[in-house]
Structures are given as C-alpha cells and as structure tokens.
Design an enzyme around this catalytic site. Structure first.
Site, PDB file in Angstrom:
ATOM      1  N   CYS A  64       0.814  -1.196   0.034  1.00 61.79           N
ATOM      2  CA  CYS A  64      -0.143  -0.071  -0.053  1.00 61.79           C
ATOM      3  C   CYS A  64       0.926   1.104  -0.009  1.00 61.79           C
ATOM      4  O   CYS A  64       0.492   2.093  -0.196  1.00 61.79           O
ATOM      5  CB  CYS A  64      -0.833   0.039   1.230  1.00 61.79           C
ATOM      6  SG  CYS A  64      -2.052  -1.380   1.112  1.00 61.79           S
ATOM      7  N   HIS A  67      -2.952   7.192   2.152  1.00 57.73           N
ATOM      8  CA  HIS A  67      -3.519   5.903   1.668  1.00 57.73           C
ATOM      9  C   HIS A  67      -4.937   5.298   2.000  1.00 57.73           C
ATOM     10  O   HIS A  67      -5.451   5.925   3.203  1.00 57.73           O
ATOM     11  CB  HIS A  67      -2.576   4.582   2.038  1.00 57.73           C
ATOM     12  CG  HIS A  67      -3.086   3.239   1.992  1.00 57.73           C
ATOM     13  ND1 HIS A  67      -3.604   2.835   0.555  1.00 57.73           N
ATOM     14  CD2 HIS A  67      -3.399   2.436   2.858  1.00 57.73           C
ATOM     15  CE1 HIS A  67      -3.960   1.503   0.674  1.00 57.73           C
ATOM     16  NE2 HIS A  67      -3.837   1.248   1.852  1.00 57.73           N
ATOM     17  N   ASN A  99     -10.216  -0.098  -0.102  1.00 59.94           N
ATOM     18  CA  ASN A  99      -8.696  -0.079  -0.083  1.00 59.94           C
ATOM     19  C   ASN A  99      -8.089  -0.721  -1.551  1.00 59.94           C
ATOM     20  O   ASN A  99      -8.248  -2.037  -1.591  1.00 59.94           O
ATOM     21  CB  ASN A  99      -8.119  -1.028   0.975  1.00 59.94           C
ATOM     22  CG  ASN A  99      -6.678  -0.893   1.425  1.00 59.94           C
ATOM     23  OD1 ASN A  99      -5.871  -0.400   0.223  1.00 59.94           O
ATOM     24  ND2 ASN A  99      -6.068  -1.264   2.456  1.00 59.94           N
TER      25      ASN A  99
HETATM   26  N1  ACO Z   1     -18.519  -8.138   9.466  1.00 59.90           N
HETATM   27  C1  ACO Z   1     -19.051  -8.222  10.891  1.00 59.90           C
HETATM   28  N2  ACO Z   1     -18.303  -8.588  11.968  1.00 59.90           N
HETATM   29  C2  ACO Z   1     -16.767  -8.776  11.787  1.00 59.90           C
HETATM   30  C3  ACO Z   1     -16.273  -8.400  10.475  1.00 59.90           C
HETATM   31  C4  ACO Z   1     -17.248  -8.286   9.348  1.00 59.90           C
HETATM   32  N3  ACO Z   1     -17.044  -8.049   7.978  1.00 59.90           N
HETATM   33  N4  ACO Z   1     -15.075  -8.554  10.451  1.00 59.90           N
HETATM   34  C5  ACO Z   1     -14.784  -8.808  11.664  1.00 59.90           C
HETATM   35  N5  ACO Z   1     -15.852  -8.803  12.491  1.00 59.90           N
HETATM   36  C6  ACO Z   1     -15.947  -9.199  13.879  1.00 59.90           C
HETATM   37  C7  ACO Z   1     -14.812  -9.942  14.469  1.00 59.90           C
HETATM   38  O1  ACO Z   1     -15.052 -11.174  14.357  1.00 59.90           O
HETATM   39  C8  ACO Z   1     -14.876  -9.420  16.067  1.00 59.90           C
HETATM   40  O2  ACO Z   1     -16.082 -10.287  16.649  1.00 59.90           O
HETATM   41  P1  ACO Z   1     -15.864 -10.783  17.902  1.00 59.90           P
HETATM   42  O3  ACO Z   1     -15.839  -9.659  18.860  1.00 59.90           O
HETATM   43  O4  ACO Z   1     -16.949 -11.644  18.207  1.00 59.90           O
HETATM   44  O5  ACO Z   1     -14.467 -11.824  17.986  1.00 59.90           O
HETATM   45  C9  ACO Z   1     -15.540  -8.237  15.743  1.00 59.90           C
HETATM   46  O6  ACO Z   1     -15.946  -7.768  14.550  1.00 59.90           O
HETATM   47  C10 ACO Z   1     -14.383  -7.014  16.164  1.00 59.90           C
HETATM   48  O7  ACO Z   1     -13.231  -7.207  15.298  1.00 59.90           O
HETATM   49  P2  ACO Z   1     -12.137  -6.539  15.357  1.00 59.90           P
HETATM   50  O8  ACO Z   1     -11.090  -6.999  14.399  1.00 59.90           O
HETATM   51  O9  ACO Z   1     -11.584  -6.127  16.784  1.00 59.90           O
HETATM   52  O10 ACO Z   1     -12.576  -5.167  14.641  1.00 59.90           O
HETATM   53  P3  ACO Z   1     -11.898  -3.808  14.394  1.00 59.90           P
HETATM   54  O11 ACO Z   1     -12.573  -2.732  15.283  1.00 59.90           O
HETATM   55  O12 ACO Z   1     -10.397  -3.934  14.968  1.00 59.90           O
HETATM   56  O13 ACO Z   1     -12.026  -3.527  12.931  1.00 59.90           O
HETATM   57  C11 ACO Z   1     -10.775  -3.637  11.058  1.00 59.90           C
HETATM   58  C12 ACO Z   1     -11.403  -4.375  12.082  1.00 59.90           C
HETATM   59  C13 ACO Z   1     -11.709  -2.701  10.202  1.00 59.90           C
HETATM   60  C14 ACO Z   1      -9.933  -4.344   9.974  1.00 59.90           C
HETATM   61  C15 ACO Z   1      -9.815  -2.776  11.438  1.00 59.90           C
HETATM   62  O14 ACO Z   1      -8.955  -3.577  12.565  1.00 59.90           O
HETATM   63  C16 ACO Z   1      -8.909  -1.945  10.724  1.00 59.90           C
HETATM   64  O15 ACO Z   1      -9.281  -1.191  10.044  1.00 59.90           O
HETATM   65  N6  ACO Z   1      -7.509  -2.132  10.725  1.00 59.90           N
HETATM   66  C17 ACO Z   1      -6.719  -1.474   9.925  1.00 59.90           C
HETATM   67  C18 ACO Z   1      -6.270  -2.517   8.707  1.00 59.90           C
HETATM   68  C19 ACO Z   1      -6.473  -1.987   7.527  1.00 59.90           C
HETATM   69  O16 ACO Z   1      -7.115  -0.965   7.255  1.00 59.90           O
HETATM   70  N7  ACO Z   1      -5.893  -2.798   6.614  1.00 59.90           N
HETATM   71  C20 ACO Z   1      -5.866  -2.516   5.382  1.00 59.90           C
HETATM   72  C21 ACO Z   1      -4.476  -2.995   4.760  1.00 59.90           C
HETATM   73  S1  ACO Z   1      -3.338  -2.191   5.597  1.00 59.90           S
HETATM   74  C22 ACO Z   1      -3.032  -1.001   4.838  1.00 59.90           C
HETATM   75  O17 ACO Z   1      -3.532  -0.709   3.877  1.00 59.90           O
HETATM   76  C23 ACO Z   1      -2.478   0.104   5.625  1.00 59.90           C
END
Ligand code: ACO
Length: 325
Positions: free
Chosen positions: A119, A252, A282
């Site tokens: 990215c 990004h 993304n």
């Molecule tokens: N739909 C519904 N529920 C979901 C989904 C979904 N698509 N995905 C995860 N969950 C659930 C999980 O299973 C978890 O359930 P649990 O509590 O029963 O275990 C709950 O939602 C919370 O999951 P988390 O992983 O804690 O959610 P978080 O608030 O951290 O959000 C996310 C996840 C959106 C991926 C976040 O961590 C994030 O944005 N991270 C940054 C990563 C990113 O942007 N990556 C892109 C590539 S890297 C880059 O480009 C920099």
C-alpha cells in the site's frame, strides 16, 4: 539551474463492476457468514468497491489510467522515457506489469519496471521517479499504481474480503525548473512481515502455501497511525514547512478512522482530507493516485496547492511525499 520534478497530469480508472456492502453481505450470507453494511461503514468508512472482470489485469487497469494522465498532461505516449508501476498484484510472476503496460501503450525502448511496497507502493514509485528525474536519468515519467486485490482475497474471510477493491491511478511526472516535489521520506520494518501478507508463492509448478491475504487488523491499525504522523513530520521538516502549509492531505485510503486520526495529529481540519475509501475501498498502491485524480477532476485540488501524500502498508512499509501541485 536546479532540476526538479513536477506532476503535469493525473488519470485514473475503476473497473465498471461496483459492489456495494449489501451485495457482499448477501454473497457472504449465502455461505453462512454474517456481515452488514452498518458494520463495514462504521469500522472502515467503506460503502462500495469495484472488482475487475476475471480476464482483466493490473496492466489493463493501469493502461487506462496512464492514457488519462497522458491526455491531461497533453503528452503522447511516445514522449515518455520512464514507466514505473507500483503493484502487488502484477499480471505475471515476470515480466513486470510495467513492461506489459508499456506495450499496451504502443511504445518501446523506455525504462519500465515495477515497485513492490504494497500500500506504500505509489509513494515509493513517485520517490524513485523524482530521484531519476532530478539526476537526469529521465525527463518524462509515468508513475502508476494498479491493483486487482480481488484476486488475492479469501471470500470466506469476512475480516479481510470487505476491505479491498480493484483500480488504478497514474500521474505524469516531468522535469521542471520549479518544484514540484518538495521532499520525500520512505521507511520499512521487515519484522512486521506477518501482520499483513500473502504468504504463498509459486513453486514446482504449483502454488506453495496460502495464496490469500492475511491481516492482523488491529496491529496494522496501531502501527499505521503512528508512522503516518512521523512520515508527514519528517517530510515537512526536510522541506522547511509546517502542518499549516498543507492544503490537502491524501493518505492511503485504507480506513476512514486511520485517515481521520492522521489528520487530527497534523491539526488539519477534516475538510482538507481527500476521501475516496467510501467508494473505492482499499485499492493498495492504486489508492493515492485514484484519490488524487478524483480530487483534481472534481476541482478540489488546484494548480499551486501543497499536497501531502502518505502511504502505509505491508512490509511493513510507509512513507510520504510533499509536493506543490
Ligand atoms: N462483519 C461483521 N463482523 C466482523 C467483520 C465483518 N466484516 N469482520 C470482523 N468482524 C467481527 C470480528 O470477528 C470480531 O468479533 P468478536 O468480537 O465476536 O470476535 C468483531 O467484529 C471485532 O473485530 P475486530 O478485528 O476487533 O474489529 P476492529 O474494530 O479492529 O476492525 C478492522 C477491524 C476494520 C480490520 C480494523 O482493525 C482496521 O481497520 N484495521 C486496519 C487495517 C487496515 O486498514 N488494513 C488495510 C490494509 S493495511 C493498509 O492498507 C495500511
């Protein structure tokens, strides 16, 4: 006379198939996996993304974006003497997407290669092109970010498949007597390889290991906010500028919460943040040039504006480019 590089044209391309959160939720529900439009919007800011047709490659998307950038710069493809494609989803193991794209533009002879920094790929590629122009190895470069991330998504993994999309963005970067690119700052820390990767590889005529994207979302989130602030500050310091000099922040486009957190740390009002993650998802190396082109074509970004471009992604890699548009 000091030699600088300057963006003289922008272009972008999205494949026509637009997939909304509701579309994805319905597909996942059919497999017994639960997600919702509300969950995706609240956690990421994404409403829709575009997916390429199965026979469409990164170089196809990139060639469309490149043609649009050439047109906006008023150049013909034959005037280009350097092509750099930032991608983690190239058409083939080799040769590079850049060589394939060069041929699609109907030109030959100029240097063409890919940069792989996930990215952060576009800020890496722009920095390389800037350096090559400043040293006189190139005069007119096409710098392209192009991705088909839909190919490496596991559509049984709701934690990743809702986040990414396909697309391409491009700029023409030309030698200039006036800046242009003011400062750049690139970094990597390979100890974080495991938090965001596609661990598989091609070996012995088969895919060895897992060919799907794996991500520790929370680890990525925490690292991203910190490094985006430090890269912006380092770039401003190199250029002798301050937060107040930035007209537009183009991070990004991974997650609206990471982007807003970065703007806040740079004391920038949110209306100075360019946001396309809602409609693009993304798109990895394509996200910054896609956002730049959208903001230029909508009339938000104007000639002379000072832009901070910021990338962060797998590697872990990160970096920033400060420029006068
Ligand atoms: N739909 C519904 N529920 C979901 C989904 C979904 N698509 N995905 C995860 N969950 C659930 C999980 O299973 C978890 O359930 P649990 O509590 O029963 O275990 C709950 O939602 C919370 O999951 P988390 O992983 O804690 O959610 P978080 O608030 O951290 O959000 C996310 C996840 C959106 C991926 C976040 O961590 C994030 O944005 N991270 C940054 C990563 C990113 O942007 N990556 C892109 C590539 S890297 C880059 O480009 C920099």
């Amino acid at each position: 006379m000091t030699r600088y590089s300057r963006i003289t044209g922008t272009g972008s391309y999205l494949p026509p198939r637009r997939v909304t959160n509701a579309d994805l939720a319905a597909d996942l529900a059919a497999k017994g996996i639960e997600t919702s439009d509300e969950w995706i919007i609240e956690r990421t800011g994404i409403r829709a993304r575009h997916f390429a047709a199965p026979d469409v490659t990164s170089s196809d998307l990139g060639a469309h974006a490149a043609r649009a950038a050439l047109e906006s710069a008023g150049l013909k493809a034959g005037e280009i003497d350097l092509i750099i494609v930032a991608t983690s989803t190239p058409d083939m193991v080799f040769p590079s997407a850049a060589c394939i794209l060069q041929n699609k533009l109907g030109i030959a002879g100029c240097a063409a290669f890919d940069v792989q920094a996930v990215c952060s790929g576009f800020v890496y590629a722009l920095t390389v092109a800037d350096s090559m122009i400043k040293t006189g190895s190139a005069n007119k470069a096409l710098v392209i970010g192009a991705e088909v991330f839909s190919r490496i998504l596991d559509f049984n993994d709701r934690t990743t498949c809702v986040l990414f999309g396909d697309g391409a963005g491009a700029v023409v970067l030309e030698a200039s007597d006036t800046p242009g690119i003011l400062a750049t700052d690139l970094h990597a820390d390979g100890k974080h390889v495991g938090i965001l990767c596609v661990p598989g590889t091609v070996s012995g005529g088969a895919v060895l290991g897992d060919p799907f994207l794996k991500m520790d979302g929370q680890a990525v989130f925490k690292l991203a906010v910190g490094v985006l602030e430090s890269a912006a500050r380092a770039t401003l310091a190199k250029a002798g500028k301050t937060d107040a000099d930035i007209d537009w922040l183009i991070p990004h486009q991974a997650n609206i919460r990471i982007m807003q957190g970065t703007a806040k740390k740079l004391k920038m009002p949110l209306d100075k943040l360019i946001v396309t993650v809602d409609e693009h998802g993304n798109t990895s190396a394509a996200s910054i040039p896609l956002a730049l082109d959208a903001a230029v074509r909508s009339g938000k970004i104007k000639k002379g504006d000072t832009l901070m471009l910021e990338g962060v992604g797998g590697g872990f890699t990160w970096g920033a480019v400060l420029l006068d548009f």
